[in-house]
Design a protein around this motif. Sequence first.
Motif: not given
Length: 306
Positions: A142-143, A150, A154, A166
Amino acid sequence: MQYLFFLIIYPIIWIISKLPMQILHGISTVIYVFIFHIFGYRKQVVLANLKLAFPDKNTDEILRIRKAFFKHFSDLFVETIKAISISEKEILKRYKYTNPELVNKYLNQNRSIALVSAHQANWEWSVNSPLVLNTNVKGAYTRIGNRFFDKTVKGSRERFGFICYESSKTVQAIYSDFKNKIQGAYLLISDQSPQVEHALYWKDFFGVKVPFHVGAETLSKKFDLVVINCATKRVKRGFYETTFELIAEHPKEFENYQITDKYIALTEKLVREQPEFYLWSHKRFKHRNKYKLWEKNKKAKLKNKL
Protein backbone atom coordinates in the motif's frame (compact mmCIF):
# COMPACT_ATOMS: atom_id res chain seq x y z
CA MET A 1 7.29 20.05 2.85
CA GLN A 2 7.25 16.29 2.20
CA TYR A 3 10.90 16.35 1.21
CA LEU A 4 11.90 18.46 4.21
CA PHE A 5 10.14 16.07 6.58
CA PHE A 6 11.87 13.16 4.86
CA LEU A 7 15.28 14.82 5.15
CA ILE A 8 14.79 15.31 8.89
CA ILE A 9 13.32 11.91 9.78
CA TYR A 10 14.96 9.42 7.42
CA PRO A 11 18.57 9.82 8.65
CA ILE A 12 17.33 9.04 12.18
CA ILE A 13 15.49 5.93 10.96
CA TRP A 14 18.52 4.79 8.98
CA ILE A 15 20.84 5.18 11.98
CA ILE A 16 18.39 3.22 14.14
CA SER A 17 18.27 0.46 11.50
CA LYS A 18 22.05 0.04 11.77
CA LEU A 19 21.88 -0.75 15.49
CA PRO A 20 22.41 -4.38 16.59
CA MET A 21 19.23 -6.37 17.17
CA GLN A 22 19.95 -6.61 20.89
CA ILE A 23 19.79 -2.83 21.19
CA LEU A 24 16.75 -2.62 18.91
CA HIS A 25 14.90 -5.11 21.08
CA GLY A 26 15.81 -2.96 24.06
CA ILE A 27 14.18 -0.02 22.28
CA SER A 28 11.22 -2.29 21.55
CA THR A 29 10.76 -2.92 25.26
CA VAL A 30 10.54 0.84 25.86
CA ILE A 31 8.04 1.18 23.02
CA TYR A 32 5.97 -1.62 24.56
CA VAL A 33 5.77 0.25 27.89
CA PHE A 34 4.47 3.35 26.10
CA ILE A 35 1.91 1.73 23.78
CA PHE A 36 0.63 -0.81 26.30
CA HIS A 37 0.92 0.71 29.75
CA ILE A 38 0.78 4.45 29.01
CA PHE A 39 -1.25 4.98 25.81
CA GLY A 40 -3.18 1.70 25.84
CA TYR A 41 -3.07 1.47 22.04
CA ARG A 42 -5.95 -0.77 20.87
CA LYS A 43 -5.88 -2.77 24.09
CA GLN A 44 -9.66 -3.14 24.04
CA VAL A 45 -9.69 -4.21 20.37
CA VAL A 46 -7.14 -6.94 21.05
CA LEU A 47 -9.00 -8.02 24.18
CA ALA A 48 -12.33 -8.27 22.33
CA ASN A 49 -10.72 -10.28 19.50
CA LEU A 50 -9.09 -12.72 21.91
CA LYS A 51 -12.30 -13.24 23.88
CA LEU A 52 -14.16 -14.09 20.67
CA ALA A 53 -11.41 -16.36 19.36
CA PHE A 54 -10.76 -18.21 22.61
CA PRO A 55 -13.99 -18.42 24.62
CA ASP A 56 -12.59 -21.47 26.43
CA LYS A 57 -9.65 -19.58 27.91
CA ASN A 58 -9.94 -17.87 31.29
CA THR A 59 -9.32 -14.17 31.88
CA ASP A 60 -5.76 -14.61 33.12
CA GLU A 61 -4.78 -16.57 29.99
CA ILE A 62 -6.42 -14.01 27.70
CA LEU A 63 -4.60 -11.16 29.43
CA ARG A 64 -1.31 -13.08 29.19
CA ILE A 65 -1.74 -13.53 25.42
CA ARG A 66 -2.65 -9.86 25.01
CA LYS A 67 0.45 -8.74 26.90
CA ALA A 68 2.68 -11.07 24.87
CA PHE A 69 1.07 -9.81 21.66
CA PHE A 70 1.96 -6.20 22.42
CA LYS A 71 5.55 -7.15 23.23
CA HIS A 72 5.77 -8.90 19.86
CA PHE A 73 3.97 -6.00 18.14
CA SER A 74 6.69 -3.66 19.44
CA ASP A 75 9.37 -6.06 18.17
CA LEU A 76 7.76 -6.00 14.73
CA PHE A 77 8.06 -2.22 14.65
CA VAL A 78 11.83 -2.19 15.24
CA GLU A 79 12.40 -5.26 13.05
CA THR A 80 10.65 -3.50 10.18
CA ILE A 81 13.05 -0.58 10.62
CA LYS A 82 15.95 -3.04 10.72
CA ALA A 83 14.87 -4.32 7.30
CA ILE A 84 16.09 -1.05 5.76
CA SER A 85 19.73 -2.02 6.22
CA ILE A 86 19.85 -5.66 7.36
CA SER A 87 22.41 -7.73 5.46
CA GLU A 88 21.60 -10.78 3.36
CA LYS A 89 23.61 -12.95 5.73
CA GLU A 90 21.79 -11.73 8.83
CA ILE A 91 18.26 -11.95 7.44
CA LEU A 92 18.88 -15.52 6.23
CA LYS A 93 20.15 -16.35 9.71
CA ARG A 94 17.11 -14.80 11.41
CA TYR A 95 14.39 -15.74 8.90
CA LYS A 96 14.75 -19.30 7.63
CA TYR A 97 12.75 -21.60 5.34
CA THR A 98 12.52 -25.25 6.33
CA ASN A 99 11.56 -26.67 2.93
CA PRO A 100 12.08 -24.32 -0.03
CA GLU A 101 12.50 -27.43 -2.17
CA LEU A 102 8.70 -27.85 -2.17
CA VAL A 103 8.25 -24.55 -3.99
CA ASN A 104 11.31 -25.01 -6.17
CA LYS A 105 10.01 -28.42 -7.32
CA TYR A 106 7.06 -26.74 -9.02
CA LEU A 107 9.17 -23.86 -10.25
CA ASN A 108 11.47 -26.37 -11.94
CA GLN A 109 8.36 -27.72 -13.69
CA ASN A 110 7.82 -24.21 -15.08
CA ARG A 111 4.78 -23.63 -12.87
CA SER A 112 3.96 -20.29 -11.24
CA ILE A 113 3.02 -20.16 -7.58
CA ALA A 114 0.48 -18.44 -5.33
CA LEU A 115 2.10 -18.17 -1.91
CA VAL A 116 -0.72 -17.56 0.57
CA SER A 117 0.13 -16.24 3.99
CA ALA A 118 -1.32 -14.57 7.08
CA HIS A 119 -0.32 -11.75 9.41
CA GLN A 120 1.49 -14.15 11.71
CA ALA A 121 4.97 -13.79 13.28
CA ASN A 122 6.98 -11.46 10.99
CA TRP A 123 5.54 -11.16 7.49
CA GLU A 124 7.71 -8.12 6.65
CA TRP A 125 10.92 -10.16 6.57
CA SER A 126 9.42 -12.64 4.10
CA VAL A 127 10.75 -10.32 1.39
CA ASN A 128 13.95 -12.37 1.64
CA SER A 129 12.18 -15.30 -0.08
CA PRO A 130 13.82 -14.66 -3.49
CA LEU A 131 17.10 -15.65 -1.83
CA VAL A 132 15.90 -19.26 -1.51
CA LEU A 133 13.34 -19.60 -4.33
CA ASN A 134 14.26 -20.07 -7.98
CA THR A 135 12.13 -17.26 -9.40
CA ASN A 136 11.00 -13.70 -8.88
CA VAL A 137 8.72 -13.24 -5.88
CA LYS A 138 6.16 -10.47 -6.15
CA GLY A 139 3.73 -8.98 -3.68
CA ALA A 140 1.35 -6.10 -3.14
CA TYR A 141 1.98 -3.09 -0.98
CA THR A 142 0.00 0.00 0.00
CA ARG A 143 1.44 3.35 -1.05
CA ILE A 144 2.51 5.81 1.64
CA GLY A 145 1.29 9.42 1.38
CA ASN A 146 4.79 10.87 1.52
CA ARG A 147 6.28 9.89 -1.85
CA PHE A 148 9.86 10.01 -0.54
CA PHE A 149 9.11 7.61 2.30
CA ASP A 150 7.07 5.51 -0.12
CA LYS A 151 10.10 5.12 -2.36
CA THR A 152 12.27 4.24 0.64
CA VAL A 153 9.89 1.60 2.01
CA LYS A 154 9.42 0.07 -1.43
CA GLY A 155 13.18 0.01 -1.94
CA SER A 156 13.66 -1.65 1.45
CA ARG A 157 11.25 -4.44 0.52
CA GLU A 158 12.93 -4.99 -2.84
CA ARG A 159 16.52 -5.20 -1.57
CA PHE A 160 16.72 -9.00 -1.89
CA GLY A 161 14.95 -9.34 -5.24
CA PHE A 162 11.34 -9.06 -4.10
CA ILE A 163 9.18 -7.07 -6.55
CA CYS A 164 6.43 -4.79 -5.21
CA TYR A 165 3.31 -3.61 -7.00
CA GLU A 166 0.37 -1.61 -5.72
CA SER A 167 -2.44 -3.65 -4.16
CA SER A 168 -4.95 -2.45 -6.76
CA LYS A 169 -2.73 -3.79 -9.56
CA THR A 170 -2.47 -7.40 -8.35
CA VAL A 171 -4.61 -8.91 -11.11
CA GLN A 172 -2.99 -6.72 -13.74
CA ALA A 173 0.52 -7.76 -12.62
CA ILE A 174 -0.26 -11.49 -12.70
CA TYR A 175 -2.12 -11.21 -16.00
CA SER A 176 0.83 -9.39 -17.57
CA ASP A 177 3.21 -12.17 -16.51
CA PHE A 178 0.78 -14.86 -17.70
CA LYS A 179 0.33 -13.16 -21.07
CA ASN A 180 4.09 -12.77 -21.54
CA LYS A 181 4.84 -16.28 -20.25
CA ILE A 182 6.87 -14.96 -17.32
CA GLN A 183 7.16 -17.35 -14.41
CA GLY A 184 6.73 -16.00 -10.91
CA ALA A 185 5.67 -16.57 -7.31
CA TYR A 186 3.07 -14.20 -5.88
CA LEU A 187 2.81 -13.55 -2.16
CA LEU A 188 -0.85 -13.07 -1.26
CA ILE A 189 -1.61 -12.22 2.38
CA SER A 190 -5.22 -13.28 2.54
CA ASP A 191 -6.49 -12.99 6.13
CA GLN A 192 -7.85 -9.44 6.06
CA SER A 193 -11.61 -8.82 6.02
CA PRO A 194 -13.12 -7.55 2.76
CA GLN A 195 -15.83 -4.92 2.83
CA VAL A 196 -19.20 -6.59 3.34
CA GLU A 197 -20.63 -5.27 0.08
CA HIS A 198 -17.70 -6.84 -1.80
CA ALA A 199 -17.71 -10.14 0.11
CA LEU A 200 -18.31 -13.32 -1.86
CA TYR A 201 -17.73 -15.95 0.80
CA TRP A 202 -18.19 -16.33 4.57
CA LYS A 203 -16.58 -18.96 6.74
CA ASP A 204 -16.17 -19.72 10.44
CA PHE A 205 -12.82 -18.48 11.77
CA PHE A 206 -12.28 -19.42 15.41
CA GLY A 207 -15.98 -20.26 15.52
CA VAL A 208 -17.05 -16.82 14.27
CA LYS A 209 -18.59 -16.43 10.80
CA VAL A 210 -16.73 -13.70 8.91
CA PRO A 211 -16.17 -12.78 5.24
CA PHE A 212 -12.93 -13.86 3.58
CA HIS A 213 -11.06 -12.70 0.52
CA VAL A 214 -11.17 -15.33 -2.22
CA GLY A 215 -8.76 -13.57 -4.55
CA ALA A 216 -6.00 -16.13 -4.12
CA GLU A 217 -8.32 -18.97 -5.10
CA THR A 218 -9.78 -17.02 -8.03
CA LEU A 219 -6.35 -16.06 -9.37
CA SER A 220 -4.95 -19.57 -8.95
CA LYS A 221 -7.77 -21.05 -10.99
CA LYS A 222 -7.61 -18.36 -13.64
CA PHE A 223 -3.83 -18.56 -14.15
CA ASP A 224 -3.21 -22.18 -13.05
CA LEU A 225 -1.07 -21.23 -10.07
CA VAL A 226 0.09 -23.89 -7.62
CA VAL A 227 -1.25 -22.78 -4.23
CA ILE A 228 1.22 -23.11 -1.36
CA ASN A 229 0.67 -21.92 2.20
CA CYS A 230 3.42 -20.14 4.13
CA ALA A 231 3.23 -21.09 7.82
CA THR A 232 5.54 -18.78 9.75
CA LYS A 233 6.41 -19.25 13.42
CA ARG A 234 8.55 -17.29 15.82
CA VAL A 235 11.39 -19.53 17.02
CA LYS A 236 12.65 -17.01 19.57
CA ARG A 237 12.91 -13.25 19.79
CA GLY A 238 14.15 -11.94 16.44
CA PHE A 239 14.19 -15.37 14.78
CA TYR A 240 11.50 -16.84 12.49
CA GLU A 241 10.90 -19.95 10.42
CA THR A 242 8.57 -20.55 7.49
CA THR A 243 7.34 -23.96 6.40
CA PHE A 244 5.67 -24.34 3.01
CA GLU A 245 2.50 -26.47 2.81
CA LEU A 246 0.90 -27.56 -0.47
CA ILE A 247 -2.79 -26.59 -0.74
CA ALA A 248 -3.54 -27.20 -4.42
CA GLU A 249 -1.31 -28.52 -7.20
CA HIS A 250 -4.05 -28.28 -9.82
CA PRO A 251 -6.49 -25.61 -8.54
CA LYS A 252 -9.05 -26.06 -11.31
CA GLU A 253 -9.81 -29.52 -9.94
CA PHE A 254 -11.19 -28.02 -6.71
CA GLU A 255 -14.78 -27.01 -6.08
CA ASN A 256 -15.48 -23.35 -5.38
CA TYR A 257 -14.05 -22.20 -2.04
CA GLN A 258 -12.35 -25.51 -1.21
CA ILE A 259 -8.94 -23.86 -1.62
CA THR A 260 -10.02 -20.96 0.57
CA ASP A 261 -11.32 -23.41 3.19
CA LYS A 262 -7.98 -25.20 3.30
CA TYR A 263 -6.14 -21.90 3.69
CA ILE A 264 -8.45 -20.82 6.53
CA ALA A 265 -8.01 -24.15 8.33
CA LEU A 266 -4.20 -23.95 8.07
CA THR A 267 -4.21 -20.35 9.25
CA GLU A 268 -6.37 -21.09 12.28
CA LYS A 269 -4.18 -24.07 13.19
CA LEU A 270 -1.05 -21.90 12.97
CA VAL A 271 -2.54 -19.11 15.07
CA ARG A 272 -3.74 -21.53 17.74
CA GLU A 273 -0.18 -22.83 18.10
CA GLN A 274 1.23 -19.32 18.69
CA PRO A 275 -1.73 -17.00 19.37
CA GLU A 276 0.38 -14.15 20.74
CA PHE A 277 2.08 -13.65 17.36
CA TYR A 278 -1.05 -13.00 15.25
CA LEU A 279 -2.09 -9.47 14.29
CA TRP A 280 -4.96 -9.05 16.75
CA SER A 281 -4.82 -5.24 16.66
CA HIS A 282 -7.11 -5.03 13.62
CA LYS A 283 -10.82 -5.75 13.95
CA ARG A 284 -10.79 -9.25 12.49
CA PHE A 285 -14.37 -10.00 13.57
CA LYS A 286 -15.95 -6.62 12.88
CA HIS A 287 -18.47 -8.03 10.37
CA ARG A 288 -19.53 -11.02 12.50
CA ASN A 289 -23.11 -9.78 12.95
CA LYS A 290 -23.67 -8.89 9.30
CA TYR A 291 -23.89 -12.33 7.67
CA LYS A 292 -27.70 -12.55 7.69
CA LEU A 293 -28.00 -9.08 6.18
CA TRP A 294 -25.40 -9.98 3.53
CA GLU A 295 -27.25 -13.21 2.73
CA LYS A 296 -30.55 -11.34 2.48
CA ASN A 297 -29.07 -8.75 0.12
CA LYS A 298 -27.48 -11.48 -1.97
CA LYS A 299 -30.82 -13.25 -2.41
CA ALA A 300 -32.47 -9.96 -3.32
CA LYS A 301 -29.86 -9.28 -5.99
CA LEU A 302 -30.32 -12.76 -7.47
CA LYS A 303 -34.08 -12.29 -7.50
CA ASN A 304 -33.76 -8.97 -9.34
CA LYS A 305 -31.63 -10.61 -11.99
CA LEU A 306 -34.32 -13.20 -12.79
